[in-house]
Design a protein around this motif. Structure first.
Motif, PDB file in Angstrom:
ATOM      1  N   ARG A  10       0.808  -1.209   0.000  1.00 42.94           N
ATOM      2  CA  ARG A  10       0.000   0.000   0.000  1.00 42.94           C
ATOM      3  C   ARG A  10       0.849   1.270   0.000  1.00 42.94           C
ATOM      4  NH1 ARG A  10      -0.049  -1.504   5.505  1.00 42.94           N
ATOM      5  NH2 ARG A  10      -1.583  -3.111   5.077  1.00 42.94           N
ATOM      6  N   PRO A 117      -9.126  -3.598   0.534  1.00 42.65           N
ATOM      7  CA  PRO A 117      -8.516  -3.531  -0.795  1.00 42.65           C
ATOM      8  C   PRO A 117      -9.497  -3.953  -1.893  1.00 42.65           C
ATOM      9  CG  PRO A 117      -6.948  -4.438   0.754  1.00 42.65           C
ATOM     10  CD  PRO A 117      -8.262  -4.310   1.501  1.00 42.65           C
ATOM     11  N   GLU A 139      -6.196   1.190  -0.446  1.00 41.77           N
ATOM     12  CA  GLU A 139      -6.223   0.481  -1.731  1.00 41.77           C
ATOM     13  C   GLU A 139      -7.614   0.364  -2.356  1.00 41.77           C
ATOM     14  OE1 GLU A 139      -3.122  -2.851  -1.666  1.00 41.77           O
ATOM     15  OE2 GLU A 139      -3.548  -2.582   0.475  1.00 41.77           O
TER      16      GLU A 139
END
Length: 403
Positions: A10, A117, A139
Motif C-alpha cells: 500500500r 482492498p 487500496e
C-alpha cells in the motif's frame, strides 16, 4: 542499507501532497501564491486564544488541560458541537460527536473503517486531494460520482465495483463550495446522492469544511440534515458529517469533528485509541472557550473578508483572462477553478509561472483520481490581497495568452 523493499504494497499508493510542497513557495517573498487553500492569519482571533490559554493554564482546570483526555473528545466541546449541529437541522447529542485532529484525520479513519482492498469509493471528478491521499493507503478502486447528472445507476455502480473485486462502500463529496471547484450542490442533487447511496446500501461522507463560508446565495441544507429528515433521525442516517474549526477559528490547533450515528462513532473511537489516543486536551478546551464566545462573530468577519477577496479575484479574471479560459464563480469557500484550452498542461505551466511570472497555483490533475484534468488549475483567494490579485492575475493571464 535501504528498508524500502520491506514497505507494504500500500505504500506505493502514498503520494506527496502537491499543495504541501507548493506551500514552501510562501517562504519566497517575491512569489505571489494562489496555491495554498489556507486562512488569512489576520482573521485569527489572536487575543481570544491568548486569553483562553492563559485562563486555562492559570485556573483550576490546568491539570486536566495537560492530562490525558477521553478518546471521544472533551465533553463540553462535544455538547457545544451537538447544539451547533442541531441548529443546522441535525438533532443529536454528544454521543454522536467525535473529536479529531483536524477533519483530515477523520478522512483517514473513515478510509480505515470502511475500505478493504479493491472496494469502490465514489468521488467527484475532480475532488479534494487530501481525501484521495487519505483513502489511497487503503487500496480502493475509484468510480466517478456525478451529482449534477450522469448515466450511472446503482446497478451500474454495483457491477463496476464487483468487476474491480469489491463493493461500493461510500460516496465522498464536498457539497458546499467544493475544494477544488468552488461548486455547491443543489438540494435536489444532494437528495440524488442519498438516493444513489440507498440504492447501493453505501455510506455518504459529507466534508463540510467550508459550509460556514457562504458569501451570497441561499443556504442549502446539509446532506446529513436531509438524511435525518428522510430516515427518521441520526441513528438511522447513512451520512457521516466531517466538520472543522480550521477555516473559521485557526488551523494550527488541529481540531475537527465527526457527527454520525453512534455505531460509526464507536468504531472511530477505537481507531483513535490505536492511533493517538485522543486529540490534544488543551487545544480542545481552548477551542471550546473561544467557540462559545467568538464563533458567530468570526463567521461574520470571515464572510465579509473572504467575500471581498473573491469578488476582487473574479473582477481581475473577467478583466484579464483570454476568451478561451473558463472559471467557476463560487458563492462561498476559498477557491476558483479554471479550465484552460486542452493543449495547455498546467503542470508545465506552473513551472513557467513560477520561473517567469513568480506566480503559483495548484495544477488540476492533482485533484483527479485518474490523473486527468491536466488543463485545469485551482486558485485560492483567501490570502490574495488587492496587490497580489492586481499584479498576479494579469501576470498569469499574459502567460496563458502566450501559450
Amino acid at each position: 542499507m535501504t528498508l524500502a523493499p520491506l514497505f507494504a504494497g500500500r505504500a506505493s499508493r502514498m503520494r506527496a501532497s502537491e499543495i504541501r510542497e507548493l506551500l514552501k513557495l510562501l517562504d519566497q517573498p517575491d512569489i505571489i501564491s494562489f496555491a495554498g487553500g489556507i486562512p488569512d492569519p489576520a482573521m485569527f482571533p489572536h487575543e481570544a486564544f491568548r486569553q483562553a490559554y492563559a485562563d486555562v493554564l492559570s485556573g483550576p482546570g490546568a491539570d486536566a488541560a495537560l492530562q490525558y483526555q477521553v478518546s471521544e473528545g472533551y465533553l463540553p466541546l462535544r455538547r457545544w458541537l451537538a447544539a451547533e449541529m442541531g441548529r443546522l437541522g441535525v438533532p443529536c447529542d454528544e454521543g454522536n460527536i467525535f473529536i479529531t485532529s483536524g477533519s483530515q484525520q477523520a478522512l483517514d479513519y473513515l478510509g480505515k473503517l470502511f475500505v478493504s482492498p479493491a472496494d469502490t469509493v465514489l468521488v467527484t471528478w475532480p475532488t479534494y486531494l487530501g481525501a484521495l491521499q487519505a483513502f489511497n493507503a487503503y487500496e480502493p478502486h475509484y468510480e466517478r460520482l456525478t451529482p449534477a447528472g450522469g448515466n450511472m445507476t446503482p446497478e451500474a455502480y454495483r457491477a463496476a465495483a464487483a468487476k474491480a473485486g469489491g463493493r461500493a462502500k461510500f460516496a465522498y463529496l464536498v457539497p458546499d463550495f467544493a475544494n477544488p471547484t468552488g461548486e455547491t450542490l443543489s438540494r435536489a442533487e444532494r437528495e440524488d446522492v442519498l438516493d444513489l447511496a440507498a440504492g447501493l446500501d453505501a455510506a455518504v461522507i459529507e466534508d463540510a469544511a467550508y459550509q460556514a463560508l457562504r458569501y451570497d446565495g441561499e443556504p442549502v441544507p446539509s446532506i446529513l440534515a436531509l438524511d435525518c429528515a428522510r430516515s427518521g433521525g441520526i441513528e438511522a442516517a447513512r451520512t457521516i458529517y466531517c466538520g472543522s474549526f480550521s477555516k473559521i477559528l485557526a488551523p494550527g490547533l488541529r481540531v475537527g469533528w465527526v457527527c454520525a450515528a453512534r455505531t460509526v462513532i464507536e468504531k472511530l473511537v477505537l481507531a483513535k485509541q490505536a492511533s493517538d489516543l485522543h486529540s490534544p486536551s488543551i487545544n480542545q478546551i481552548v477551542i471550546h472557550r473561544v467557540a462559545e464566545t467568538n464563533y458567530a462573530s468570526q463567521v461574520a468577519k470571515a464572510r465579509l473578508h473572504y467575500g471581498a477577496r473573491r469578488d476582487r479575484m473574479l473582477e481581475a479574471l473577467d478583466a484579464t483572462m483570454p476568451a478561451e479560459v473558463a472559471w467557476s464563480r463560487p458563492e462561498g469557500g476559498m477557491f476558483v477553478w479554471m479550465t484552460l484550452p486542452p493543449e495547455i498542461d498546467t503542470t508545465e505551466l506552473l513551472a513557467r509561472a513560477v520561473a517567469e511570472a513568480r506566480v503559483a497555483f495548484v495544477p488540476g490533475h492533482a485533484f483527479f483520481a485518474d490523473g486527468s484534468g491536466r488543463n485545469a488549475l485551482r486558485l485560492s483567494f483567501t490570502l490574495a490581497d488587492d496587490r497580489a490579485v492586481g499584479e498576479g492575475i494579469p501576470r498569469l493571464a499574459r502567460l496563458i495568452a502566450a501559450g
